[in-house]
Design an enzyme around this catalytic site. Sequence first.
Site: not given
Length: 439
Positions: A1, A4, A345, A348
């Site tokens: 992330c 993060c 993504c 994906c």
Amino acid sequence: CGHCKKLEPEFEKAAEALSGHDPAIFLAKVDANEDSNKELASEYDVKGFPTIKILRNGGKSVQEYKGPREAEGIVEYLKKQSGPASFEIKSSEDATTFIGENKVVIVGIFPEFSGEEYANFSAVAEKLRSEYEFGHTLDAKLLPKGESSVTKPTIRLFKPFDELVVDFDDFHVDAIEEFAEKSSIPTVTVFSKDPLNHPYVVKFFNSPNAKALLFLNFTTDYDSFNSKYQQVAAEYKSNGISFLLGDLEASQGALQYFGVTEDQVPLIIVQTNDGKKYLNTKVQPDQIASWIKDYTEGKVAAHVKSEPIPESNSEPVKVVVAHTLNELVLNSGKNVLLEFYAPWCGHCQKLAPILDEVALSFKDDADVVIAKFDATANDITEEAFEVKGYPTLYFRTASGKLAQFEGDRTKEGMIEYIQNNRDPAIQETAQSSSVKEEL
């Protein structure tokens, strides 16, 4: 992330700065992706990253952290959170310093610091201390604004917008909470690069109301639009609509989300709780009131964000956009495996070559279609599709049965699922019925 990673060094600096604080303030981190921590993340309702919670009394009290995300701001915010929930104002200097000019502050005025009213105020201050700053005093004359001759327990809310000072005298806990929430939201929320506006923007987007957003260039258009928009907002805020005024410079992400471009500014968008959007581009100040009136009377058609319809759609996996969802999926009369994806993504991207292989295996079967839908660039106009993450796959049979695909995301797994769940194409069924009738 990414968020993060950006927060981590700031969080560590703050932890070091607070290591010697009295009373003690501890900063800790949990990797919610670890299997051993997933139950803990669920217990604390962690839905995105990073999520920061403030725990008190051995974890019995849990509140959302709503402060800054850089080290210095984290330190100052947590120092305030570690002290009393409400600050006692004993002098005019106390009041001026504590209340300031650029924040929402809630002050309880009491003849004495006891009784039901004081107890309820203190309970709300403890519960909502991460959202507002609370103070209490025995003398209204010490406060910089508002009536000075207060003779009964009163709650006074100071804010840097609208009427600046609001008094309230219902000391039921629920009533205080509702008063604080409603009174701390501007009639028009300003969305700009000014960090002082951020708390109000968060409240705006968390509101259960429909949301009206007017985007314009503040440098050239603010003065001509602001007063008109304020008037409209004051008139219609009781109709369940919240209003925001966004500066073009700070709103690029919002424009992309709504599928609009800078050349359509000034533009106003209303988004309802069911996701529908209503749009008016190149709007003029004098047109806002009549357009909002038409919207409330149901005279404005919903806007659908859609990519252009592809001129060629010859690849094995067919491209579906919002404007072709009905034609290629819902009314196609075919068995369709549809992927809702986001270009960024990773899961994906990993699935894409597998879908290509599945599509190639059905290339000679006109009754089966493998398709993809960019859910970041197109509105999902069919409520039956519930997309909460990417990729999400649905299978719709030729006869219209719809189910979310929960099978094995391998070539073999998908092919097997389609073969086991497909229907004859609608055209074949119709032809078969016609033959039977002739016989």
